[in-house]
Scaffold this active site. Structure first.
Site, PDB file in Angstrom:
ATOM      1  CG  ASP A  13      -1.918  -1.098   1.333  1.00 55.93           C
ATOM      2  OD1 ASP A  13      -2.339  -1.660   0.234  1.00 55.93           O
ATOM      3  OD2 ASP A  13      -2.216  -1.641   2.315  1.00 55.93           O
ATOM      4  CE  LYS A  16       2.440  -2.587  -4.277  1.00 54.97           C
ATOM      5  NZ  LYS A  16       1.866  -2.129  -3.033  1.00 54.97           N
ATOM      6  N   GLY A  40      -4.671  -4.349  -3.905  1.00 52.12           N
ATOM      7  CA  GLY A  40      -5.401  -3.314  -4.172  1.00 52.12           C
ATOM      8  C   GLY A  40      -4.587  -2.176  -4.461  1.00 52.12           C
ATOM      9  CG  HIS A  41      -2.011  -2.053  -6.939  1.00 52.49           C
ATOM     10  ND1 HIS A  41      -0.981  -2.450  -7.944  1.00 52.49           N
ATOM     11  CD2 HIS A  41      -1.572  -2.661  -5.622  1.00 52.49           C
ATOM     12  CE1 HIS A  41       0.047  -3.407  -7.245  1.00 52.49           C
ATOM     13  NE2 HIS A  41      -0.522  -3.406  -5.970  1.00 52.49           N
ATOM     14  CD  GLN A 223       0.575  -8.911  -2.526  1.00 47.38           C
ATOM     15  OE1 GLN A 223       1.225  -9.595  -3.269  1.00 47.38           O
ATOM     16  NE2 GLN A 223      -0.638  -8.730  -2.778  1.00 47.38           N
TER      17      GLN A 223
HETATM   18  P1  GDP Z   1      -0.717   0.351  -3.525  1.00 46.10           P
HETATM   19  O1  GDP Z   1      -1.250  -0.738  -2.988  1.00 46.10           O
HETATM   20  O2  GDP Z   1       0.659   0.436  -3.311  1.00 46.10           O
HETATM   21  O3  GDP Z   1      -1.010   0.790  -4.927  1.00 46.10           O
HETATM   22  O4  GDP Z   1      -1.347   1.364  -2.706  1.00 46.10           O
HETATM   23  P2  GDP Z   1      -2.890   1.615  -2.344  1.00 46.10           P
HETATM   24  O5  GDP Z   1      -3.780   2.037  -3.308  1.00 46.10           O
HETATM   25  O6  GDP Z   1      -3.467   0.398  -1.678  1.00 46.10           O
HETATM   26  O7  GDP Z   1      -2.757   2.915  -1.109  1.00 46.10           O
HETATM   27  C1  GDP Z   1      -2.220   3.995  -1.395  1.00 46.10           C
HETATM   28  C2  GDP Z   1      -3.409   5.149  -0.975  1.00 46.10           C
HETATM   29  O8  GDP Z   1      -2.631   6.413  -1.102  1.00 46.10           O
HETATM   30  C3  GDP Z   1      -4.419   5.332  -2.107  1.00 46.10           C
HETATM   31  O9  GDP Z   1      -5.500   5.516  -1.523  1.00 46.10           O
HETATM   32  C4  GDP Z   1      -3.880   6.313  -3.138  1.00 46.10           C
HETATM   33  O10 GDP Z   1      -4.750   6.848  -3.619  1.00 46.10           O
HETATM   34  C5  GDP Z   1      -3.354   7.270  -2.126  1.00 46.10           C
HETATM   35  N1  GDP Z   1      -1.905   7.809  -2.687  1.00 46.10           N
HETATM   36  C6  GDP Z   1      -0.969   7.614  -3.372  1.00 46.10           C
HETATM   37  N2  GDP Z   1      -0.025   8.520  -3.504  1.00 46.10           N
HETATM   38  C7  GDP Z   1      -0.614   9.745  -2.526  1.00 46.10           C
HETATM   39  C8  GDP Z   1      -0.014  10.720  -2.354  1.00 46.10           C
HETATM   40  O11 GDP Z   1       1.127  11.425  -2.582  1.00 46.10           O
HETATM   41  N3  GDP Z   1      -0.674  11.440  -1.238  1.00 46.10           N
HETATM   42  C9  GDP Z   1      -1.833  11.062  -0.867  1.00 46.10           C
HETATM   43  N4  GDP Z   1      -2.685  11.942   0.037  1.00 46.10           N
HETATM   44  N5  GDP Z   1      -2.280  10.098  -1.174  1.00 46.10           N
HETATM   45  C10 GDP Z   1      -1.727   9.148  -2.057  1.00 46.10           C
HETATM   46  P1  IMO Z   2      -1.011  -4.135  -1.982  1.00 43.83           P
HETATM   47  O1  IMO Z   2      -0.477  -4.570  -3.722  1.00 43.83           O
HETATM   48  C1  IMO Z   2      -0.981  -4.693   2.243  1.00 43.83           C
HETATM   49  C2  IMO Z   2      -1.183  -8.691   3.701  1.00 43.83           C
HETATM   50  C3  IMO Z   2      -2.331  -9.211   4.358  1.00 43.83           C
HETATM   51  C4  IMO Z   2      -1.665 -10.060   5.330  1.00 43.83           C
HETATM   52  C5  IMO Z   2      -0.778 -11.005   4.566  1.00 43.83           C
HETATM   53  C6  IMO Z   2      -1.039 -12.143   3.903  1.00 43.83           C
HETATM   54  O2  IMO Z   2      -2.160  -3.432  -2.128  1.00 43.83           O
HETATM   55  O3  IMO Z   2       0.229  -3.336  -1.503  1.00 43.83           O
HETATM   56  P2  IMO Z   2      -2.669 -12.824   1.853  1.00 43.83           P
HETATM   57  O4  IMO Z   2      -4.101 -12.545   1.453  1.00 43.83           O
HETATM   58  O5  IMO Z   2      -1.574 -12.436   0.897  1.00 43.83           O
HETATM   59  O6  IMO Z   2      -2.236 -14.240   2.307  1.00 43.83           O
HETATM   60  O7  IMO Z   2      -2.311 -11.945   3.071  1.00 43.83           O
HETATM   61  O8  IMO Z   2      -0.495 -10.065   3.425  1.00 43.83           O
HETATM   62  N1  IMO Z   2      -1.339  -8.109   2.236  1.00 43.83           N
HETATM   63  C7  IMO Z   2      -1.321  -6.865   1.781  1.00 43.83           C
HETATM   64  N2  IMO Z   2      -1.037  -5.695   2.891  1.00 43.83           N
HETATM   65  N3  IMO Z   2      -1.321  -4.432   0.605  1.00 43.83           N
HETATM   66  C8  IMO Z   2      -1.185  -5.733  -0.171  1.00 43.83           C
HETATM   67  O9  IMO Z   2      -1.215  -5.433  -1.372  1.00 43.83           O
HETATM   68  C9  IMO Z   2      -1.426  -6.832   0.477  1.00 43.83           C
HETATM   69  N4  IMO Z   2      -1.596  -8.171   0.052  1.00 43.83           N
HETATM   70  C10 IMO Z   2      -1.605  -8.671   1.060  1.00 43.83           C
HETATM   71  O10 IMO Z   2      -2.918  -8.229   5.002  1.00 43.83           O
HETATM   72  O11 IMO Z   2      -1.142  -9.523   6.332  1.00 43.83           O
HETATM   73 MG    MG Z   3      -2.852  -1.544  -1.794  1.00 40.68          MG
END
Ligand code: GDP
Ligand code: IMO
Ligand code: MG
Length: 424
Positions: A13, A16, A40-41, A223
């Site tokens: 999270d 990415k 979850g991207h 991840q």
């Molecule tokens: P990922 O799994 O690595 O793609 O990240 P996620 O989407 O799960 O979580 C990142 C969250 O931060 C999302 O809600 C993005 O929209 C948000 N986000 C990404 N970059 C920024 C930033 O520079 N500032 C803020 N405020 N939000 C950001």
């Molecule tokens: P993105 O790509 C954050 C965590 C789960 C749990 C562990 C194992 O959005 O960064 P799993 O279902 O993979 O067997 O769970 O990994 N986890 C993540 N945490 N971001 C993710 O993906 C994750 N995908 C799995 O919360 O701790």
């Molecule tokens: Mg994510």
């Protein structure tokens, strides 16, 4: 570019999705190499917000071929649902390609994921319950079913029969569950076959040919480094290799074909699920990071645990991935803090650790050694040039660069595409 890996440098999270989307503008192919719909991207375009789980983030650009590599575990039910969601949002995802060698997530994987967690009790991992761990378990125990098996009904039925027998024994005798029905699963999955066929390809060859033609290819990790089954905080990890080494294996190319490895790191840290987290702030600071940063899981909606940036972990990520650059995200969230901390070492058992401790016990018990930075206070979400950031914000960014030993080339100051600064 031309061949860059984008991966999480922390516990997932990190942003990415946003960084992959930005670089996808100049990419021809974007490949997921591990994980599945546990990811979850998030991508925020001018007007829309997308949450992608299985489909590569490049899908929003009609010029990109999105590829699901052999290292990914594919839940076909989820695949069609996610494709449908994209269509309803006006995106044409028909260019998506799936590796014939990718393993399938089956209904018993999802069920086992949920019950195994329940039986672990206090030792639970806090998985996404999407069947990821059980699907990779079958892959490595050589009882997995691959995408290509769907296209040979006899083989598919034979494999399913053998594996379902043991899964049902497990479900019924070990976990007190009802058995799953062979015909129901066979019918459901054989029904997917003709619908899936147009998307299936030899993706290893596809990527290799793209690279031979001098095309720009991105490899998008799910991840993050500390969730890597080999290099993360085992057993509180996912069941694949999000680290850079996982990319060539999960795509089917040689490591020599990769030019850049971009680590995405948040300006602080978050983690979902259980496991050690030295800089976690279980206090008002952590609560504010969650509230201001909107730190709720994209996949499960869970509140993410939050804490200060951990430079020991970031340096470790730089090393195990061979990072060539870092993209630092969510710097804007730290505008709300008067004092900002960075952990530069851990202390435990009378010792100071500047590298990731060899005994994981230490990580559970250590006290981080913090350095403190004065907060800049100003809203930076409208800044368009790195040089225009407040001096204190630049000092913070450059200190992270020094501690990680890797240049920061991108600084993100908001979720949208334009809220991105390039640092020379
Ligand atoms: P990922 O799994 O690595 O793609 O990240 P996620 O989407 O799960 O979580 C990142 C969250 O931060 C999302 O809600 C993005 O929209 C948000 N986000 C990404 N970059 C920024 C930033 O520079 N500032 C803020 N405020 N939000 C950001
Ligand atoms: P993105 O790509 C954050 C965590 C789960 C749990 C562990 C194992 O959005 O960064 P799993 O279902 O993979 O067997 O769970 O990994 N986890 C993540 N945490 N971001 C993710 O993906 C994750 N995908 C799995 O919360 O701790
Ligand atoms: Mg994510």
């Amino acid at each position: 570019m031309p061949a860059s890996v984008i991966l999480g440098a922390q516990w997932g999270d990190e942003g990415k999705g946003k960084i992959t989307d930005l670089l996808s503008e100049k990419a021809d192919v974007v490949v997921r190499y591990q994980g599945g719909n546990n990811a979850g991207h998030t991508i925020v375009t001018g007007t829309q917000k997308f949450a992608l789980s299985l489909i590569p983030s490049g899908v929003l650009y009609p010029t990109v071929t999105p590829v699901i590599g052999n290292g990914v575990v594919v839940d076909p039910k989820w695949f069609f649902e996610e494709m449908e969601t994209l269509v309803t949002k006006g995106i044409d995802p028909s260019r998506v390609k799936i590796s014939n060698n990718a393993h399938l997530i089956m209904p018993y994987h999802r069920k086992l994921d949920a019950v195994i967690e329940r039986y672990l009790g206090n030792s639970m991992i806090g998985t996404t319950k999407r069947g990821i761990g059980p699907a990779y378990t079958d892959k490595y125990s050589r009882t997995g079913i691959r995408v290509q098996d769907l296209f040979d009904e006899k083989i598919f039925r034979e494999k399913l029969e053998v594996v379902l027998k043991t899964k049902n024994q497990q479900l019924v005798k070990m976990y007190n569950q009802l058995p799953l029905d062979f015909n129901e699963i066979a019918d459901e999955y054989l029904d997917y076959a003709p619908r899936l066929k147009p998307y299936v390809a030899d993706t290893s060859l596809l990527v290799w040919e793209a690279l031979q033609d001098g095309k720009n290819v991105l490899f998008e990790g799910g991840q993050g480094t500390l969730l890597d089954v080999d290099h993360g905080t085992y057993p509180f990890v996912t069941s694949s290799n999000p680290t850079a080494g996982g990319a060539p294996v999960g795509i089917g190319i040689g490591p020599t074909m990769i030019d850049n490895v971009i680590g995405v790191a948040k300006a602080y840290i978050s983690r979902v699920g259980t496991g050690p987290f030295p800089t976690e702030q279980i206090n008002e600071i952590g609560d504010r990071m969650i509230d201001i940063g909107g730190e709720y899981g994209v996949v499960t909606g869970r509140r993410r645990r939050c804490g200060w940036l951990d430079a020991v972990a970031l340096r470790y990520a730089a090393r195990v991935n061979g990072l060539t650059e870092i993209a630092l995200t969510k710097l804007d969230i730290l505008s709300h803090f008067d004092t900002i901390k960075i952990a530069t070492a851990y202390e435990a058992e009378g010792e100071t650790f500047t590298e990731m401790p060899r005994q994981q016990r230490v990580l559970h018990q250590c006290a981080p050694v913090y350095e403190e930075h004065e907060g800049w206070g100003d809203d930076i979400t409208k800044v368009t040039k790195y040089e225009d950031l407040p001096q204190l914000a630049r000092d913070y960014v450059e200190r992270i660069e020094d501690l990680a030993g890797v240049p920061i080339r991108t600084v993100s100051v908001g979720p949208g595409r334009i809220a991105t600064l390039t640092k020379e």
